[in-house]
Design a protein around this motif. Structure first.
Motif, PDB file in Angstrom:
ATOM      1  N   VAL A   4      -4.544   9.028   0.986  1.00 33.32           N
ATOM      2  CA  VAL A   4      -3.177   8.679   1.509  1.00 33.32           C
ATOM      3  C   VAL A   4      -3.340   7.488   2.148  1.00 33.32           C
ATOM      4  N   GLU A   5      -2.717   6.268   1.684  1.00 31.03           N
ATOM      5  CA  GLU A   5      -2.762   5.117   2.280  1.00 31.03           C
ATOM      6  C   GLU A   5      -1.327   4.574   2.242  1.00 31.03           C
ATOM      7  N   ILE A   6      -1.169   3.883   3.553  1.00 34.89           N
ATOM      8  CA  ILE A   6       0.199   3.414   3.729  1.00 34.89           C
ATOM      9  C   ILE A   6       0.413   2.084   3.039  1.00 34.89           C
ATOM     10  N   VAL A   7       1.198   1.655   2.437  1.00 36.33           N
ATOM     11  CA  VAL A   7       1.472   0.442   1.791  1.00 36.33           C
ATOM     12  C   VAL A   7       2.361  -0.187   2.291  1.00 36.33           C
ATOM     13  N   GLU A   8       2.452  -1.339   3.023  1.00 32.15           N
ATOM     14  CA  GLU A   8       3.320  -2.206   3.460  1.00 32.15           C
ATOM     15  C   GLU A   8       4.320  -2.736   2.412  1.00 32.15           C
ATOM     16  N   GLU A   9       5.779  -3.161   2.671  1.00 32.66           N
ATOM     17  CA  GLU A   9       6.222  -3.898   1.662  1.00 32.66           C
ATOM     18  C   GLU A   9       5.780  -5.169   1.632  1.00 32.66           C
ATOM     19  N   LYS A  10       5.485  -5.745   2.426  1.00 32.76           N
ATOM     20  CA  LYS A  10       5.038  -7.327   2.179  1.00 32.76           C
ATOM     21  C   LYS A  10       3.756  -7.305   1.355  1.00 32.76           C
ATOM     22  N   ASP A  11       2.813  -6.169   1.205  1.00 35.75           N
ATOM     23  CA  ASP A  11       1.742  -6.404   0.107  1.00 35.75           C
ATOM     24  C   ASP A  11       2.048  -6.002  -1.343  1.00 35.75           C
ATOM     25  N   GLN A  12       3.330  -5.343  -1.465  1.00 35.04           N
ATOM     26  CA  GLN A  12       3.626  -5.249  -3.036  1.00 35.04           C
ATOM     27  C   GLN A  12       4.026  -6.557  -3.509  1.00 35.04           C
ATOM     28  N   ASP A  13       3.565  -6.336  -4.802  1.00 34.18           N
ATOM     29  CA  ASP A  13       3.986  -7.594  -5.702  1.00 34.18           C
ATOM     30  C   ASP A  13       5.731  -7.030  -6.402  1.00 34.18           C
ATOM     31  N   LEU A  14       6.481  -7.692  -5.990  1.00 36.71           N
ATOM     32  CA  LEU A  14       7.906  -7.578  -6.145  1.00 36.71           C
ATOM     33  C   LEU A  14       8.422  -7.939  -7.290  1.00 36.71           C
ATOM     34  N   GLY A  15       7.719  -8.922  -8.188  1.00 41.25           N
ATOM     35  CA  GLY A  15       8.226  -9.192  -9.538  1.00 41.25           C
ATOM     36  C   GLY A  15       7.983  -8.100 -10.315  1.00 41.25           C
ATOM     37  N   ASN A  16       6.861  -7.144 -10.411  1.00 43.86           N
ATOM     38  CA  ASN A  16       6.539  -6.245 -11.529  1.00 43.86           C
ATOM     39  C   ASN A  16       7.454  -4.851 -11.370  1.00 43.86           C
ATOM     40  N   SER A  17       7.819  -4.552 -10.437  1.00 47.44           N
ATOM     41  CA  SER A  17       8.407  -3.360 -10.352  1.00 47.44           C
ATOM     42  C   SER A  17       9.926  -3.306 -10.705  1.00 47.44           C
ATOM     43  N   PRO A  18      10.372  -2.331 -11.448  1.00 44.64           N
ATOM     44  CA  PRO A  18      11.848  -2.397 -11.708  1.00 44.64           C
ATOM     45  C   PRO A  18      12.727  -2.089 -10.593  1.00 44.64           C
TER      46      PRO A  18
END
Length: 155
Positions: A4-18
């Motif tokens: 289990v890993e906590i992912v911050e919203e800042k680390d996500q690539d916002l352009g790839n996800s619908p």
């Protein structure tokens, strides 16, 4: 093992996800969920499609269909049991009654055939011992003619 890993919203690539949180992707209708889930449609089996139809049929109709199928299945099961019992009774009766009867009829037929053979032998012997209707040939001895017919046929 699952990590289990906590992912911050800042680390996500916002352009790839619908499902990205940018204002343009929230209001845009060009990105749809059907394009994302198209990979699963190819893996769906026929059985899964049929089971998905359960939601389309109303519960009252499902109950009627289920009760009719269960009553039909119980009727077929009871009928099969009755037919099986009847077949069992007929076959065991045929073996217990018919087989000894057939064997006794065969033995009686053998006895009748033997009696007919004995009667035929007796009639043949009587015909051999009886004087001939034809006169003896002129050069034949009468004693030789009588001794010929002493042995019955079949010996």
């Amino acid at each position: 093992m699952v990590k289990v890993e906590i992912v911050e919203e800042k680390d996500q690539d916002l352009g790839n996800s619908p499902y990205a949180s940018t204002s343009s992707s929230r209001t845009s209708s060009s990105v749809s969920l059907s394009s994302v889930g198209s990979e699963l449609d190819g893996e769906e089996t026929f059985y899964e499609r049929i089971t998905a139809l359960v939601d389309i049929v109303p519960p009252t109709v499902r109950t009627k269909i289920s009760s009719r199928l269960s009553s039909t299945a119980s009727f077929v099961k009871a009928g099969g049991k009755v037919v099986g019992n009847i077949v069992w009774i007929v076959t065991t009766s045929a073996l217990l009654v018919g087989l000894p009867l057939a064997l006794s009829l065969e033995d009686e037929a053998k006895i009748v055939a033997q009696e007919q053979e004995m009667l035929a032998q007796q009639q043949g012997a009587q015909q051999m011992l009886a004087p001939s209707m034809y006169p003896p040939s002129p050069g034949a001895n009468p004693v030789q003619i009588q001794q010929k017919g002493i042995v019955p046929p079949g010996f």
